[in-house]
Design a protein around this motif. Structure first.
Motif, PDB file in Angstrom:
ATOM      1  N   TRP A 369      35.900  50.233  43.158  1.00  0.00           N
ATOM      2  CA  TRP A 369      35.376  51.335  42.355  1.00  0.00           C
ATOM      3  C   TRP A 369      36.264  52.552  42.577  1.00  0.00           C
ATOM      4  O   TRP A 369      36.324  53.082  43.672  1.00  0.00           O
ATOM      5  CB  TRP A 369      33.925  51.632  42.745  1.00  0.00           C
ATOM      6  CG  TRP A 369      33.279  52.652  41.861  1.00  0.00           C
ATOM      7  CD1 TRP A 369      33.064  53.978  42.131  1.00  0.00           C
ATOM      8  CD2 TRP A 369      32.764  52.443  40.553  1.00  0.00           C
ATOM      9  NE1 TRP A 369      32.450  54.593  41.088  1.00  0.00           N
ATOM     10  CE2 TRP A 369      32.248  53.678  40.089  1.00  0.00           C
ATOM     11  CE3 TRP A 369      32.686  51.326  39.712  1.00  0.00           C
ATOM     12  CZ2 TRP A 369      31.673  53.819  38.832  1.00  0.00           C
ATOM     13  CZ3 TRP A 369      32.104  51.474  38.468  1.00  0.00           C
ATOM     14  CH2 TRP A 369      31.603  52.710  38.042  1.00  0.00           C
ATOM     15  N   ASN A 370      36.968  52.955  41.520  1.00  0.00           N
ATOM     16  CA  ASN A 370      37.910  54.072  41.606  1.00  0.00           C
ATOM     17  C   ASN A 370      38.905  53.884  42.751  1.00  0.00           C
ATOM     18  O   ASN A 370      39.206  54.810  43.511  1.00  0.00           O
ATOM     19  CB  ASN A 370      37.152  55.397  41.768  1.00  0.00           C
ATOM     20  CG  ASN A 370      36.276  55.709  40.569  1.00  0.00           C
ATOM     21  OD1 ASN A 370      36.585  55.306  39.439  1.00  0.00           O
ATOM     22  ND2 ASN A 370      35.174  56.406  40.797  1.00  0.00           N
ATOM     23  N   SER A 398      27.163  52.478  37.098  1.00  0.00           N
ATOM     24  CA  SER A 398      27.544  51.968  35.784  1.00  0.00           C
ATOM     25  C   SER A 398      26.363  51.216  35.197  1.00  0.00           C
ATOM     26  O   SER A 398      25.478  50.756  35.930  1.00  0.00           O
ATOM     27  CB  SER A 398      28.763  51.048  35.908  1.00  0.00           C
ATOM     28  OG  SER A 398      29.143  50.525  34.662  1.00  0.00           O
ATOM     29  N   GLN A 399      26.350  51.089  33.870  1.00  0.00           N
ATOM     30  CA  GLN A 399      25.310  50.316  33.219  1.00  0.00           C
ATOM     31  C   GLN A 399      25.760  49.944  31.809  1.00  0.00           C
ATOM     32  O   GLN A 399      26.644  50.576  31.232  1.00  0.00           O
ATOM     33  CB  GLN A 399      24.004  51.109  33.143  1.00  0.00           C
ATOM     34  CG  GLN A 399      24.068  52.345  32.245  1.00  0.00           C
ATOM     35  CD  GLN A 399      22.753  53.079  32.172  1.00  0.00           C
ATOM     36  OE1 GLN A 399      22.377  53.767  33.129  1.00  0.00           O
ATOM     37  NE2 GLN A 399      22.052  52.928  31.066  1.00  0.00           N
ATOM     38  N   THR A 400      25.141  48.908  31.267  1.00  0.00           N
ATOM     39  CA  THR A 400      25.383  48.553  29.882  1.00  0.00           C
ATOM     40  C   THR A 400      24.493  49.422  28.995  1.00  0.00           C
ATOM     41  O   THR A 400      23.483  49.963  29.451  1.00  0.00           O
ATOM     42  CB  THR A 400      25.087  47.067  29.641  1.00  0.00           C
ATOM     43  OG1 THR A 400      23.728  46.804  29.994  1.00  0.00           O
ATOM     44  CG2 THR A 400      26.023  46.204  30.459  1.00  0.00           C
ATOM     45  N   ARG A 417      27.465  46.367  22.470  1.00  0.00           N
ATOM     46  CA  ARG A 417      27.491  45.911  23.857  1.00  0.00           C
ATOM     47  C   ARG A 417      26.096  45.855  24.489  1.00  0.00           C
ATOM     48  O   ARG A 417      25.955  45.522  25.672  1.00  0.00           O
ATOM     49  CB  ARG A 417      28.398  46.803  24.707  1.00  0.00           C
ATOM     50  CG  ARG A 417      29.886  46.566  24.481  1.00  0.00           C
ATOM     51  CD  ARG A 417      30.668  46.820  25.755  1.00  0.00           C
ATOM     52  NE  ARG A 417      30.198  45.970  26.848  1.00  0.00           N
ATOM     53  CZ  ARG A 417      30.322  46.292  28.137  1.00  0.00           C
ATOM     54  NH1 ARG A 417      30.888  47.437  28.492  1.00  0.00           N
ATOM     55  NH2 ARG A 417      29.897  45.478  29.074  1.00  0.00           N
ATOM     56  N   SER A 469      32.211  41.781  33.580  1.00  0.00           N
ATOM     57  CA  SER A 469      32.893  42.064  34.833  1.00  0.00           C
ATOM     58  C   SER A 469      31.868  42.560  35.852  1.00  0.00           C
ATOM     59  O   SER A 469      30.779  43.025  35.494  1.00  0.00           O
ATOM     60  CB  SER A 469      33.981  43.122  34.621  1.00  0.00           C
ATOM     61  OG  SER A 469      33.420  44.346  34.172  1.00  0.00           O
ATOM     62  N   ASP A 471      31.601  45.145  37.467  1.00  0.00           N
ATOM     63  CA  ASP A 471      31.218  46.549  37.351  1.00  0.00           C
ATOM     64  C   ASP A 471      30.629  46.877  35.977  1.00  0.00           C
ATOM     65  O   ASP A 471      30.376  48.047  35.681  1.00  0.00           O
ATOM     66  CB  ASP A 471      32.423  47.457  37.630  1.00  0.00           C
ATOM     67  CG  ASP A 471      33.576  47.219  36.665  1.00  0.00           C
ATOM     68  OD1 ASP A 471      33.456  46.365  35.763  1.00  0.00           O
ATOM     69  OD2 ASP A 471      34.620  47.892  36.813  1.00  0.00           O
ATOM     70  N   THR A 472      30.440  45.881  35.119  1.00  0.00           N
ATOM     71  CA  THR A 472      29.874  45.968  33.760  1.00  0.00           C
ATOM     72  C   THR A 472      30.817  46.584  32.738  1.00  0.00           C
ATOM     73  O   THR A 472      30.478  46.654  31.561  1.00  0.00           O
ATOM     74  CB  THR A 472      28.540  46.739  33.697  1.00  0.00           C
ATOM     75  OG1 THR A 472      28.771  48.156  33.763  1.00  0.00           O
ATOM     76  CG2 THR A 472      27.570  46.305  34.777  1.00  0.00           C
ATOM     77  N   ARG A 473      31.996  47.040  33.140  1.00  0.00           N
ATOM     78  CA  ARG A 473      32.849  47.784  32.215  1.00  0.00           C
ATOM     79  C   ARG A 473      33.492  46.899  31.146  1.00  0.00           C
ATOM     80  O   ARG A 473      33.880  47.387  30.084  1.00  0.00           O
ATOM     81  CB  ARG A 473      33.940  48.523  32.997  1.00  0.00           C
ATOM     82  CG  ARG A 473      33.404  49.676  33.832  1.00  0.00           C
ATOM     83  CD  ARG A 473      34.490  50.275  34.720  1.00  0.00           C
ATOM     84  NE  ARG A 473      34.058  51.524  35.333  1.00  0.00           N
ATOM     85  CZ  ARG A 473      34.771  52.205  36.215  1.00  0.00           C
ATOM     86  NH1 ARG A 473      35.966  51.753  36.589  1.00  0.00           N
ATOM     87  NH2 ARG A 473      34.316  53.324  36.727  1.00  0.00           N
ATOM     88  N   VAL A 474      33.617  45.596  31.443  1.00  0.00           N
ATOM     89  CA  VAL A 474      34.276  44.679  30.513  1.00  0.00           C
ATOM     90  C   VAL A 474      33.307  43.552  30.170  1.00  0.00           C
ATOM     91  O   VAL A 474      32.670  42.975  31.054  1.00  0.00           O
ATOM     92  CB  VAL A 474      35.561  44.094  31.121  1.00  0.00           C
ATOM     93  CG1 VAL A 474      36.217  43.112  30.145  1.00  0.00           C
ATOM     94  CG2 VAL A 474      36.532  45.208  31.503  1.00  0.00           C
ATOM     95  N   GLU A 475      33.190  43.257  28.884  1.00  0.00           N
ATOM     96  CA  GLU A 475      32.440  42.086  28.454  1.00  0.00           C
ATOM     97  C   GLU A 475      33.435  40.985  28.132  1.00  0.00           C
ATOM     98  O   GLU A 475      34.302  41.144  27.273  1.00  0.00           O
ATOM     99  CB  GLU A 475      31.585  42.402  27.233  1.00  0.00           C
ATOM    100  CG  GLU A 475      30.780  41.214  26.748  1.00  0.00           C
ATOM    101  CD  GLU A 475      29.837  41.555  25.601  1.00  0.00           C
ATOM    102  OE1 GLU A 475      29.835  40.809  24.608  1.00  0.00           O
ATOM    103  OE2 GLU A 475      29.115  42.576  25.716  1.00  0.00           O
TER     104      GLU A 475
END
Length: 599
Positions: A369-370, A398-400, A417, A469, A471-475
């Motif tokens: 994370w960062n 993070s969240q969707t 998303r 992913s 961290d939820t950032r990528v589907e």
């Protein structure tokens, strides 16, 4: 033959992986990340391990190349058997032996041999001296999985009782009843929906006052129960510590009135934070237990300084010290949620969906994370959102995206998303999974359920599995279930047409394949974990149980009476009061020969 539990205090039951899936070589963790039993082939508890992953890393027999060849190896009871058993919602497997309980008929707990024959069965004795309440309060039946240790099977039922059974014989060693003393804070509405886990050499159970239906009783002054998590001595059932969710319900003076589309509702006691039905998880390096909470059945007393009707503990993720039960942090994910069966599941004035509890297990794992390694918990909610929280502080990282529009069909302004739509039985119910490289979410779209008097029963509109992913950032992909052409009624005149196919079961992950069941088409489905492509679908009949995978076999229970059984308006979830357990495998050797060779 049962497995041997190793000392949980020396385990690092988290994934030491980066966002891209490569190991983060954290000292004294890399070799021990997901091991719980001495044999990693086993699936000895609901989520397979204390971290809640639902991932079997030892499975090597069934793969995406051969899963299409799966056939039925056996079922119990056999297809032509006169014997009938009740609905099966969860199974666990240890060295080919299958453990499960039934919810309906005469609730019974079974241990099957590797060939599907009964080793022993246990029927709980009749309840003595406990007050029983009507209006939807269960008094018996098994709806979740057992915890199987080296010599004991721990299992809990809807009547609020926890049992310890001898693993070899099925003989009862002890039982405790959370509805009566001496259980601390005993409550007549206590139920146990969550599955037990093992942490700090204690059996961890979760439950509480399930008063959604009790609130509908005009003779009951609602509501006085609340959720709990408790640590029990494995040998005796003695309560070592007990964590109660939120403040103790008190008499509301004056009574609190809530006016909505269904009418005016008066509450005499509160705040009642309902049963914890999220199976907890355990993270050994921080000695922490994580779990989610349900909504309020009744409100808190508002004041001039604080007019809120809810507390921070409802619809939240909570972390407690595994050795003492002391609260570490509380992160509320859905505020303003006061709901029971008398209230609508959507408030058009505030735009808030109700009954948006956290039933998914919060799963601890490591991410980058960062640019820095960070221990997090990932968890899904009935609002259809998957969250990443800092495991030490509870901060949402993070969240969707959620759906915040009204309950229309089709929904308005839907973010592509969004994982699933919110509702009283929608969103991400329970059983999301991770293999340390991705997170896999299930989904139920039934947006209009219980949102107005004339639309209480509406069919689901969709269901899917999504790969994210860590961290939820990528589907990565989503597997969308096709609509079911016709459900219920007759061939000439079906009760429902063009119905969505939700995925309410827990997901099992093993050797690059995902397994789950569907609740309208009633199938066992396997898909490629890398692409989401469907690999094999098997018709089961009415089902709500999630599959498990162990030693080249896929096991699943069947039957379903959840949600308004017998109501023709709700026939889009096919029902059966009878259940069965299936074992699927590849053509060739049977379980008996495989177990002999393994020994």
């Amino acid at each position: 033959m049962c497995f041997i539990i190793v000392n949980c205090a020396i385990l690092a039951s988290v994934f030491t992986v980066a966002v891209g899936g490569e190991p983060l070589e954290t000292p004294d963790q890399a070799e021990k990340a997901i091991e719980f039993s001495a044999d990693p082939n086993d699936w000895p508890m609901y989520n397979r391990d204390v971290a809640g992953t639902r991932y079997n890393p030892a499975e090597k027999t069934i793969s995406k190349e051969n899963v299409s060849k799966l056939i039925e190896k056996w079922r119990f009871p056999a297809a032509d058997a006169k014997e009938k058993i009740g609905v099966v919602h969860a199974v666990v497997v240890v060295r080919g032996e299958v453990f499960f309980g039934t919810e309906t008929l005469t609730p019974t707990f079974y241990k099957l041999r590797p060939d599907g024959k009964v080793h022993w069965s246990y029927r709980p004795p009749p309840r003595k001296g406990a007050p029983l309440l009507a209006f939807g309060l269960p008094t018996e039946g098994f709806i979740n999985a057992a915890l199987v240790t080296n010599d004991t099977v721990y299992v809990a039922d809807l009547g609020g009782r926890v049992y310890a059974l001898d693993c070899a014989t099925g003989k009862e060693r002890w039982q405790i009843d959370s509805r009566v003393k001496p259980f601390p804070g005993a409550h007549s509405s206590n139920c146990i929906f969550a599955a037990p886990i093992f942490a700090e050499d204690k059996v961890i159970v979760a439950g509480g006052g399930y008063e959604h239906g009790v609130a509908a009783n005009p003779f009951n002054a609602c509501c006085t129960g609340r959720g709990f998590v408790a640590a029990l001595e494995p040998d005796t059932g003695k309560v070592v510590w007990k964590y109660d969710v939120g403040p103790e319900p008190k008499k509301l003076d004056p009574p609190v009135k809530i006016k909505d589309a269904y009418g005016t509702h008066t509450f005499y006691y509160g705040p009642s934070t309902s049963s914890v039905w999220s199976t907890p998880s355990y993270e050994a390096t921080t000695r922490t237990i994580f779990f989610g909470t349900d909504c309020h059945n009744s409100p808190r007393q508002p004041t001039a300084d604080d007019p809120k009707l809810y507390t921070k503990h409802s619809c939240a993720v909570i972390a407690v010290d595994a050795t003492t039960g002391k609260e570490k942090w509380v992160t509320q994910l859905n505020a303003g949620d006061v709901w029971n069966y008398l209230l609508p599941a959507y408030d058009p004035k505030t735009g808030i969906y109700k009954d948006q509890s956290i039933g998914d297990t919060p799963k601890p794992y490591w991410i980058l994370w960062n640019g820095r390694r960070r221990l997090v918990v990932g968890v899904g909610g009935k609002n259809g959102v998957f969250y990443i929280l800092d495991a030490l502080t509870g901060e949402i990282l993070s969240q969707t995206p959620p759906y915040n529009g009204p309950p229309t069909n089709p929904p308005l302004k839907l973010n592509p998303r969004t994982l699933a739509l919110p509702s009283a039985i929608g969103g991400l119910q329970t059983g999301c999974a991770t293999d340390g490289k991705s997170v896999f979410t299930n989904g139920i779209d039934i947006l209009g359920l219980a949102t107005s008097k004339d639309k209480t029963f509406v069919p689901p509109t969709g269901g899917r599995v999504v790969s994210l992913s860590l961290d939820t950032r990528v589907e990565y992909w989503r597997h969308e279930r096709p609509k079911v052409a016709a459900v219920g009624g007759t061939k000439e005149k079906p009760a429902f047409t063009n119905v969505g196919d939700p995925i309410a079961s827990g997901i099992a992950v093993a050797n690059g394949v995902l397994y789950f069941t569907t609740t309208v088409s009633n199938k066992l489905v396997s898909v490629d974990a890398a692409t989401g492509k469907s690999l094999k679908e098997i018709d089961l009949g009415p089902v709500w149980c999630g599959p498990v995978v162990s030693r080249g076999r896929v096991y699943v229970g069947t039957g379903n009476l959840l949600f308004a059984p017998g109501n023709p308006k709700e026939a889009y979830f096919p029902k059966s009061e009878f259940g069965a357990v299936y074992s699927f495998g590849l053509p060739g050797e049977d379980e008996v020969s495989r177990m002999k060779a393994d020994r």
